[in-house]
Design an enzyme around this catalytic site. Structure first.
Site, short mmCIF file in Angstrom:
data_model
loop_
_atom_site.label_atom_id
_atom_site.label_comp_id
_atom_site.label_asym_id
_atom_site.label_seq_id
_atom_site.Cartn_x
_atom_site.Cartn_y
_atom_site.Cartn_z
N GLU A 1 0.04 -1.55 5.62
CA GLU A 1 1.01 -1.13 6.70
C GLU A 1 1.05 0.57 7.05
OE1 GLU A 1 4.99 0.57 7.68
OE2 GLU A 1 3.80 1.12 5.92
N ASP B 1 1.04 -1.18 0.06
CA ASP B 1 0.03 0.12 0.09
C ASP B 1 0.92 1.30 -0.07
OD1 ASP B 1 0.48 -0.75 2.60
OD2 ASP B 1 -0.65 0.76 3.32
#
Length: 383
Positions: A136, A74
């Site tokens: 994350e 991400d």
């Protein structure tokens, strides 16, 4: 697919944390399958995001032990940022590649994938594992799901390299990250009738000031670790909202706070100070005004700190491959502490500069990609 082709592909898939990352994960899974590498996915509860874990066995088929190459898929938003190029189209200029995630941290994933054919051809005695996570950037949400699955499958590794941007220097420690949401419930009343209400904003303000007091005490009294750029634990209130009108005593105030604790300083040692103040001082005062007043504190995302030892094999290997002997510790969090918490020693070492992360015109130097390729190639050859 070489590193640049992989990076162009990965950057071209918008995996901002609010979006699904399945397009990226399934692209990687399908390509690995074409290389004869089996992988498994660990999804979130809604099924719109997934972690990917794959093992490149040793020459004799061994799948236990070896090294994990870890990266998150991400990226942070580009909303409101002034980019000179399309952030989701890789662009080259003056020895740099621009695009969201080039530094943080799709370049490490790109290099890892580009080297898979070489890894498979190496006469390795130990396996190489690929661990690519979701979310994350919003508190290391995805990695714990993957690590639980890893433990459930009985897969063990000797060490882990988390490829966050460190300019290919070895980072042996980072702080823990702990997020909390607090909702202060008072009682609404017309502001001309103040004694009939219980002002949630004012009591929230008292708690926020206490949080600042705790932060100031940690700054003044330690504990300290001078290897960190901010050598003490920190604590801040970062969002707040409350009230419905200028002439109404607010019944609700909500705010978010976080603290980043040095490794070795227990998170509950900090949070317990907040809870004790609420329980022993603040809530009794509120309930003296309004018996049903309450303060709810909800634990959000958290990730433990990392404290690698110099004696750990993965630390020694990373230092040997980079010839970097400097002790480096960073204030930002990574997933390395999560790997360490399940018994997999970890270090942080990856291409790019953290100073470029999250900014408009994020970029990575081509020389960093070359350095990462050399590092990971030598890592594979050492196993």
């Amino acid at each position: 697919m070489d590193t640049r082709t992989w990076l162009s592909t990965l950057v071209g898939i918008d995996t901002t944390s609010r979006n699904s990352n399945l397009d990226l994960i399934e692209t990687v899974r399908d390509w690995l399958d074409g290389q004869g590498v089996q992988s498994w996915l660990a999804h979130n509860e809604t099924g719109n995001k997934a972690n990917l874990f794959a093992t490149l066995p040793a020459a004799d088929g061994t799948v236990q032990g070896g090294v994990v190459l870890s990266g998150h898929t991400d990226v942070v938003p580009v909303d409101g940022q002034d980019w000179d190029t399309d952030p989701f189209v890789l662009a080259e200029k003056d020895g740099r590649l621009y695009g969201r995630g080039t530094a943080d941290m799709k370049s490490f994933i790109a290099v890892s994938l580009a080297l898979v054919p070489e890894f498979l051809a190496m006469p390795r005695k130990k396996p190489i594992h690929l661990a690519f996570s979701y979310d994350e950037e919003v508190g290391c949400v995805g990695a714990p799901v993957m690590l639980a699955e890893l433990q459930g499958r009985g897969i063990k590794a000797d060490g882990c390299v988390v490829g966050e941007p460190t300019n290919m220097q070895v980072v042996v420690a980072h702080k823990g990250v702990n997020l909390f949401n607090c909702r202060v419930h008072g009682k609404a009343a017309h502001s001309s009738l103040t004694p009939q209400g219980c002002n949630a904003i004012e009591y929230a303000a008292r708690l926020i000031c206490r949080i600042r007091d705790i932060a100031d005490a940690m700054k003044a009294q330690g504990p300290y670790d001078q290897f960190f750029d901010v050598p003490f634990s920190t604590m801040t209130t970062n969002q707040i909202k409350g009230g419905i009108a200028v002439n109404t005593i607010p019944a609700l105030c909500e705010f978010d706070y976080e603290f980043r604790n040095l490794p070795g300083m227990p998170a509950d040692q900090i949070q317990s100070q907040v809870e004790r103040y609420v329980r022993e001082e603040l809530l009794p005062r509120m309930q003296a005004e309004y018996a049903d007043a309450r303060i709810d504190i909800e634990t959000g995302a958290s990730a433990p700190g990392l404290q690698a030892t110099e004696e750990a094999a993965i630390t020694q290997l990373a230092r040997a491959l980079t010839t970097d002997r400097t002790v480096r510790k960073v204030a930002y969090g990574t997933e390395a502490g999560l790997f360490q918490s399940v018994g997999i020693p970890a270090v942080v070492c990856g291409p790019g500069d953290i100073q470029q992360a999250h900014k408009p015109n994020e970029f990575i130097e081509l020389s960093q990609l070359d350095g990462c390729e050399r590092f990971l190639r030598r890592l594979g050859q050492s196993l």
